[in-house]
Design an enzyme around this catalytic site. Sequence first.
Site, mmCIF file in Angstrom:
data_model
loop_
_atom_site.group_PDB
_atom_site.id
_atom_site.type_symbol
_atom_site.label_atom_id
_atom_site.label_comp_id
_atom_site.label_asym_id
_atom_site.label_seq_id
_atom_site.Cartn_x
_atom_site.Cartn_y
_atom_site.Cartn_z
ATOM 1 N N GLY A 185 -14.317 -49.078 12.560
ATOM 2 C CA GLY A 185 -13.167 -49.179 13.459
ATOM 3 C C GLY A 185 -11.923 -49.760 12.844
ATOM 4 O O GLY A 185 -11.177 -50.454 13.522
ATOM 5 N N HIS A 222 -8.183 -62.624 9.967
ATOM 6 C CA HIS A 222 -6.834 -62.757 10.549
ATOM 7 C C HIS A 222 -6.766 -63.860 11.603
ATOM 8 O O HIS A 222 -5.885 -63.842 12.458
ATOM 9 C CB HIS A 222 -6.377 -61.416 11.140
ATOM 10 C CG HIS A 222 -6.065 -60.372 10.102
ATOM 11 N ND1 HIS A 222 -6.037 -59.021 10.357
ATOM 12 C CD2 HIS A 222 -5.756 -60.504 8.779
ATOM 13 C CE1 HIS A 222 -5.731 -58.361 9.249
ATOM 14 N NE2 HIS A 222 -5.576 -59.230 8.273
HETATM 15 P P1 OAD Z 1 -5.742 -50.028 13.725
HETATM 16 O O1 OAD Z 1 -5.148 -49.994 15.099
HETATM 17 O O2 OAD Z 1 -4.873 -49.779 12.552
HETATM 18 O O3 OAD Z 1 -6.932 -48.953 13.623
HETATM 19 C C1 OAD Z 1 -7.939 -48.862 14.572
HETATM 20 C C2 OAD Z 1 -8.969 -47.869 14.062
HETATM 21 O O4 OAD Z 1 -10.017 -47.848 15.015
HETATM 22 C C3 OAD Z 1 -8.460 -46.437 13.920
HETATM 23 O O5 OAD Z 1 -8.853 -45.919 12.646
HETATM 24 C C4 OAD Z 1 -9.181 -45.675 15.042
HETATM 25 O O6 OAD Z 1 -9.491 -44.345 14.695
HETATM 26 C C5 OAD Z 1 -10.441 -46.509 15.177
HETATM 27 N N1 OAD Z 1 -11.097 -46.448 16.485
HETATM 28 C C6 OAD Z 1 -10.560 -46.230 17.716
HETATM 29 N N2 OAD Z 1 -11.507 -46.285 18.673
HETATM 30 C C7 OAD Z 1 -12.682 -46.545 18.037
HETATM 31 C C8 OAD Z 1 -14.030 -46.734 18.473
HETATM 32 N N3 OAD Z 1 -14.367 -46.662 19.767
HETATM 33 N N4 OAD Z 1 -14.973 -47.002 17.530
HETATM 34 C C9 OAD Z 1 -14.648 -47.074 16.216
HETATM 35 N N5 OAD Z 1 -13.396 -46.915 15.757
HETATM 36 C C10 OAD Z 1 -12.426 -46.652 16.644
HETATM 37 O O7 OAD Z 1 -6.490 -51.411 13.630
HETATM 38 P P2 OAD Z 1 -7.017 -52.208 12.383
HETATM 39 O O8 OAD Z 1 -7.511 -51.303 11.304
HETATM 40 O O9 OAD Z 1 -7.928 -53.254 12.914
HETATM 41 O O10 OAD Z 1 -3.321 -57.215 11.405
HETATM 42 O O11 OAD Z 1 -5.718 -52.924 11.890
HETATM 43 C C11 OAD Z 1 -5.853 -53.835 10.868
HETATM 44 C C12 OAD Z 1 -4.874 -54.920 11.048
HETATM 45 O O12 OAD Z 1 -3.594 -54.333 11.204
HETATM 46 C C13 OAD Z 1 -5.033 -55.757 12.288
HETATM 47 O O13 OAD Z 1 -5.929 -56.821 12.113
HETATM 48 C C14 OAD Z 1 -3.645 -56.279 12.462
HETATM 49 C C15 OAD Z 1 -2.927 -54.970 12.254
HETATM 50 O O14 OAD Z 1 -1.674 -54.976 11.874
HETATM 51 C C16 OAD Z 1 -2.661 -58.335 11.699
HETATM 52 O O15 OAD Z 1 -2.420 -58.671 12.837
HETATM 53 C C17 OAD Z 1 -2.275 -59.145 10.496
#
Ligand code: OAD
Length: 248
Positions: free
Chosen positions: A188, A120
């Site tokens: 994560g 991204h």
């Molecule tokens: P999300 O905010 O959707 O999800 C974050 C994940 O991290 C969740 O499943 C949480 O349970 C988990 N989490 C929280 N704390 C954690 C920790 N300490 N260790 C491990 N996991 C933890 O974020 P993304 O999946 O990154 O896209 O989102 C994907 C994309 O959606 C992003 O890159 C962005 C967003 O829309 C764009 O900007 C195009």
Amino acid sequence: MTAIPPALVDALRAAREVTVLTGSGISAESGIPTFRDAQTGIWAEYRPEDLATPEAFAVNPRRVWEWYAWRRQMVSDAEPNAGHYALARLASLVPRLNLITQNVDGLHQRAGSENVIEYHGNILRNVCSIEGIVVDEQPVGDELPPACPACGGPLRPGVVWFGEAIPPAAMEAARRAAEACDLFLSVGTSSLVYPAAGLMEVALRNAARLIEVNPNPTPVTGLADFPLTGAAGDVLPRLVDALCERGE
Ligand code: OAD
């Protein structure tokens, strides 16, 4: 505390190629809120989904720029955490490791990971919104967004917005990495945003085994051979330690 299963250590020791996909959860312990966490301060009334779009930039480029300036400051103030460092260490313990990140914060690189596939983009980079070229020079003047020194068009952050295509080189490198690996490690990420979430499916179709590290269940948890419930900064260092111990 989730134990690291011995069978997982065996699978890692036998792996020829490991592909890791990280999401914003790995940077949560560095103090950077995950994408779906509530925003704070003056930005609390906005949803990221309403600011991170080409349409929002077209309507109000200054507001989008200021939101990114706020997020850039957060990223610049943050430090990599134990989870980032563990993945950098893991690269030296397996024959080949591919690291794909959905994060735009550059913390993997600062922890020592090399050849990171930035799916991204990177928030610290400026790009001309007209020509699409990366602008390395620091913008001058008070104009917001600053103007491209070459064409005068508004600069924008070098990230992928909702509705935009993944940079072709990152898309291709990630697809290859998902197809070629025998172990896929998802860390994560909520596994809700495509095409990144589809990389897991590619790996599974190619008979890779799946490890997930997340404190909360996701759509992928039920498919994982090794679902590890917990924070990346806790689970990943223990995973790497277990691999080192068993290797001695
Ligand atoms: P999300 O905010 O959707 O999800 C974050 C994940 O991290 C969740 O499943 C949480 O349970 C988990 N989490 C929280 N704390 C954690 C920790 N300490 N260790 C491990 N996991 C933890 O974020 P993304 O999946 O990154 O896209 O989102 C994907 C994309 O959606 C992003 O890159 C962005 C967003 O829309 C764009 O900007 C195009």
